[in-house]
Design an enzyme around this catalytic site. Structure first.
Site, PDB file in Angstrom:
ATOM      1  N   THR A  92       0.846  -1.185   0.000  1.00  0.00           N
ATOM      2  CA  THR A  92       0.000   0.000   0.000  1.00  0.00           C
ATOM      3  C   THR A  92       0.882   1.236   0.000  1.00  0.00           C
ATOM      4  O   THR A  92       2.107   1.140   0.090  1.00  0.00           O
ATOM      5  CB  THR A  92      -0.945   0.019   1.207  1.00  0.00           C
ATOM      6  OG1 THR A  92      -1.961   1.014   1.007  1.00  0.00           O
ATOM      7  CG2 THR A  92      -0.201   0.302   2.496  1.00  0.00           C
ATOM      8  N   CYS A  93       0.258   2.404  -0.102  1.00  0.00           N
ATOM      9  CA  CYS A  93       1.018   3.653  -0.155  1.00  0.00           C
ATOM     10  C   CYS A  93       1.502   4.058   1.234  1.00  0.00           C
ATOM     11  O   CYS A  93       0.886   3.733   2.243  1.00  0.00           O
ATOM     12  CB  CYS A  93       0.156   4.772  -0.722  1.00  0.00           C
ATOM     13  SG  CYS A  93      -0.398   4.486  -2.419  1.00  0.00           S
ATOM     14  N   THR A  94       2.583   4.808   1.263  1.00  0.00           N
ATOM     15  CA  THR A  94       3.118   5.370   2.498  1.00  0.00           C
ATOM     16  C   THR A  94       3.937   6.606   2.156  1.00  0.00           C
ATOM     17  O   THR A  94       4.494   6.679   1.047  1.00  0.00           O
ATOM     18  CB  THR A  94       3.985   4.314   3.257  1.00  0.00           C
ATOM     19  OG1 THR A  94       4.127   4.695   4.616  1.00  0.00           O
ATOM     20  CG2 THR A  94       5.340   4.123   2.619  1.00  0.00           C
TER      21      THR A  94
END
Length: 247
Positions: free
Chosen positions: A213-215
């Site tokens: 996922t995005c971070t």
């Protein structure tokens, strides 16, 4: 001489009277401009606030509703069919990660924005083709949003080594154990999705699961990655009793 002096005095008085009026008009125009600018800032702030509410709250509401409908459809479909291979039409199963405290997450084919905006997780078909859980070897690689549109992987940072990750299909429970976490990597780093994801520390083929996922939160600058390895497969009984990790 006296007449000239009187004339000068009157001219000076007139100029003195005119000067404050001109200054007042200038001050009034500045005050009006400041007032208008302030109102524009307030309006812009309200619009921005509404956009934030829409992005971080309302899209979650809409996505969760859509995901619930899709999930019900998948489970209803399971009741209508006998044992067999994974059905990729509406969703292949449900991801359960107790550490994320987000309940079950429907998993569908693909990781496009259109798919993930439906409040689900998706398995990669591009640029790397993900393995599926029943495959003898490979990496079951998934993605989901971290904020907005259901935010199914919002708490991915709560997952630790040793935590269980369970994937549920109509016929089987696939129980994985987390063995490696990569808090930050380039969003172009597709090696983390490989059949043998060497950045996780493994050196040979196995049956892996990868969550991405995005971070950081509320950005899409980098990717957060979690890897798990299959420990066992349990058959689903008539009561759909979950494995011990989910009880």
């Amino acid at each position: 001489m006296a007449a000239s002096t009187d004339h000068d005095e009157r001219a000076g008085a007139d100029a003195a009277a005119d000067e404050p009026a001109s200054r007042r008009r200038g001050t009034g125009r500045i005050a009006l401009a400041v007032s208008v600018f302030g109102e524009l800032l307030i309006t812009a702030g309200l619009v921005l606030g509404l956009f934030v509410v829409y992005s971080l709250w309302w899209t979650n509401v809409v996505a969760d509703r859509a995901a619930d409908k899709q999930s019900d459809k998948v489970r209803d479909h399971w009741l209508d069919r006998g044992p067999g291979s994974l059905d990729t039409k509406n969703g292949i199963g449900f991801l359960h990660v107790p550490a994320m405290k987000n309940g079950e997450v429907l998993v569908k084919k693909g990781t496009s924005t259109k798919v993930l905006n439906g409040g689900v997780a998706g398995y990669y078909t591009d640029p790397v083709k993900s393995a599926l859980p029943q495959d003898e070897k490979g990496n079951f690689a998934l993605a989901a949003h971290r904020d907005g549109h259901g935010a199914k992987f919002h708490n991915i940072d709560k997952i630790k080594k040793g935590d269980p990750v369970v994937f549920e299909t109509k016929d089987d429970w696939y129980v994985y154990k987390v063995f490696s976490v990569l808090p930050e990597t380039s969003k172009y780093n597709v090696k983390v999705l490989g059949a043998v994801p060497k950045q996780s520390g493994v050196k040979k083929a196995g049956r892996y699961i990868t969550l991405t996922t995005c971070t950081p939160v509320y950005t899409s600058r980098y990717r957060y990655v979690v890897w798990g390895e299959l420990e066992r497969v349990e058959k689903v009984d008539n009561a759909r009793t979950p494995p011990a990790e989910l009880r």
